[in-house]
Design an enzyme around this catalytic site. Structure first.
Site, short mmCIF file in Angstrom:
data_model
loop_
_atom_site.label_atom_id
_atom_site.label_comp_id
_atom_site.label_asym_id
_atom_site.label_seq_id
_atom_site.Cartn_x
_atom_site.Cartn_y
_atom_site.Cartn_z
N TYR A 207 1.17 1.79 -3.96
CA TYR A 207 0.45 0.73 -4.69
C TYR A 207 1.43 -0.12 -5.48
CZ TYR A 207 -3.76 3.27 -3.49
OH TYR A 207 -4.77 3.87 -2.80
N HIS A 263 -4.57 -2.32 -7.52
CA HIS A 263 -4.45 -1.10 -8.33
C HIS A 263 -4.07 -1.42 -9.78
CE1 HIS A 263 -4.43 3.26 -8.58
NE2 HIS A 263 -4.79 3.28 -7.32
#
Ligand code: MG
Length: 453
Positions: A207, A263
């Site tokens: 992420y 994220h």
């Protein structure tokens, strides 16, 4: 009328007489007791309902067949052999959840009626007075899903039937395409498309692009933090994501739906600009643009772009969804169902979404147990405003621990049609894969500043 038993040995005519007499006696305030006998005689077996059952034991089962900590709650009942399973997986703090289940929830639940799921959820939610934390919510979820599992087994129906029955034939899913270069991600996406997936999430590295840069951050050179702490180059990430979308669109065409998860790892204004820059690639949704501390930015995001957004993975209380959904500030409900308190809690949010055309997109990675994935799927099948489901493909070890895992065909997830949630656990197999305490969610900027997820 079908004869339903011979406990009293009465004919229908005799029974009707008794019912009439019972009614008259009732009117006169006389309790003859015979009216009850006749009613029993006249009630067909299928309409009699089920005898009340009590919870006799609650325990946590921990296992990590794929490396991620999974916690499942087993609720046993006064009916020999009848038990339910629920997912209580908070992978980063699994032992804290286990302790809560064994030390508090067992005592809270034993002796209660297995059928009163809503009452159990409502009472458990406030049973600690201070509430909302992921540890308590996961413990409540374990109980809640297990009670739904038990109710389905008692009714001899899959749980989706108890939620209203099927709205669709199967659960449309997205797959995860990853790689260290945009070209590698595009190739990975193409493989999923060839398997039949219509939706693919595209991520470069971890992420935020973690792991895709060779640059040594200054904090590591200075010996700041721990050697295992992760480094994210936020500016590089922001520049790379549009290139990633362009590369995947070029290779995979216009038909596939593309998803991406920010994220929460960039500044809110940078997230807004990034999402706006992706408009021409038509993302299906962009996930988690802001950390929970930055929710007010949603109004600016909505005024800036109409790219669909998924949100809610880090919310702790179902009430956190309300205002943002009523204002229609996001498009997909992103919930880790055990983290929000189970099926009962998720259904409340899902139904709220129906009023505003906000669709579901339950969290479904490898740190949701197969029992939790089953809970996702049963709701997916039953609610009108289903959007998309995250998929996970279990390895052989996980399938030896959990029987009845979901299967995939042509991009759809299928569950077995067994009563309840349809997933069982082999406790001996589960014990072969003990859980651990390590989880590495520490991500820093070059100078060592913590990046919030
Ligand atoms: Mg996410």
């Amino acid at each position: 009328m079908k004869k339903t038993g011979k406990a009293s040995g009465l004919s229908r005519r005799e029974a009707m007489k008794i019912i009439s007499a019972g009614s008259a006696a009732g009117l006169l305030g006389i309790n003859s007791g015979l009216g009850h006998l006749a009613r029993e005689k006249e009630t067909p077996q299928w309409a009699k309902g089920l005898p009340p059952l009590k919870i006799t034991n609650v325990k946590a089962i921990a296992t990590a067949p794929e490396g991620s900590n999974l916690v499942v709650v087993k609720v046993e009942t006064s009916e020999p052999g009848l038990y339910g399973l629920g997912c209580a997986t908070f992978t980063q703090r699994a032992f804290a959840v286990i302790e809560t289940i064994e030390k508090y929830m067992k005592d809270f639940c034993v002796g209660k009626d297995v059928d009163n799921i809503e009452d159990m959820w409502q009472s458990a939610f406030v049973s600690s007075y201070w509430r909302n934390g992921p540890v308590l919510n996961n413990a409540i979820s374990g109980i809640d899903m297990a009670l739904w599992d038990i109710k389905g087994k008692r009714a001899n129906m899959p749980v989706y039937q108890l939620l209203g029955g099927k709205c669709r034939v199967a659960v449309d899913c997205y797959a995860h395409a990853g790689g260290s270069t945009p070209e590698a991600v595009a190739e990975s996406a193409q493989r999923f498309i060839e398997q039949g997936f219509r939706h693919v999430r595209i991520q470069l590295g971890g992420y935020g692009g973690v792991g895709t840069t060779d640059k040594q951050p200054d904090f590591k050179a200075a010996g700041f933090g721990r050697e295992s702490d992760q480094y994210m180059d936020q500016q590089k990430y922001l520049k790379t994501v549009p290139v990633l979308f362009e590369t995947v669109r070029k290779k995979c065409g216009e038909d596939v739906e593309l998803l991406h998860d920010i994220h929460e790892r960039v500044e809110p204004i940078d997230a807004i600009n990034l999402i706006k820059s992706l408009e021409s690639y038509r993302p299906y949704f962009i996930e988690d643009p802001f950390s929970p501390e930055n929710m007010k930015w949603f109004r600016i995001l909505r005024n800036t772009t109409t790219v669909p957004v998924a949100m809610g993975e880090l919310f702790n209380n179902i009430n956190e969804f309300r205002d943002y959904m009523v204002e229609q500030l996001f498009d997909f409900i992103r919930i880790h169902i055990s983290q929000i308190g189970g099926i009962t809690a998720a259904m409340k949010v899902a139904r709220l979404g129906e009023w505003f055309n906000i669709r579901t997109a339950w969290h479904g990675p490898g740190d949701v147990s197969p029992v939790g994935h089953a809970a996702n799927a049963h709701i997916d099948l039953a609610v009108w405003n289903f959007g998309i489901q995250e998929s996970h493909f279990w390895n052989e070890r996980a399938q030896a621990v959990f029987q009845g895992c979901q299967t995939y065909k042509n991009g759809y997830m299928y569950i077995n049609e067994a009563p309840g949630l349809g997933v069982d656990i082999n406790e001996k197999e589960a014990a072969k894969y003990p859980i651990g305490t390590r989880s590495n969610w520490t991500v820093r900027k070059g100078d060592g500043t913590i990046i919030r997820p």
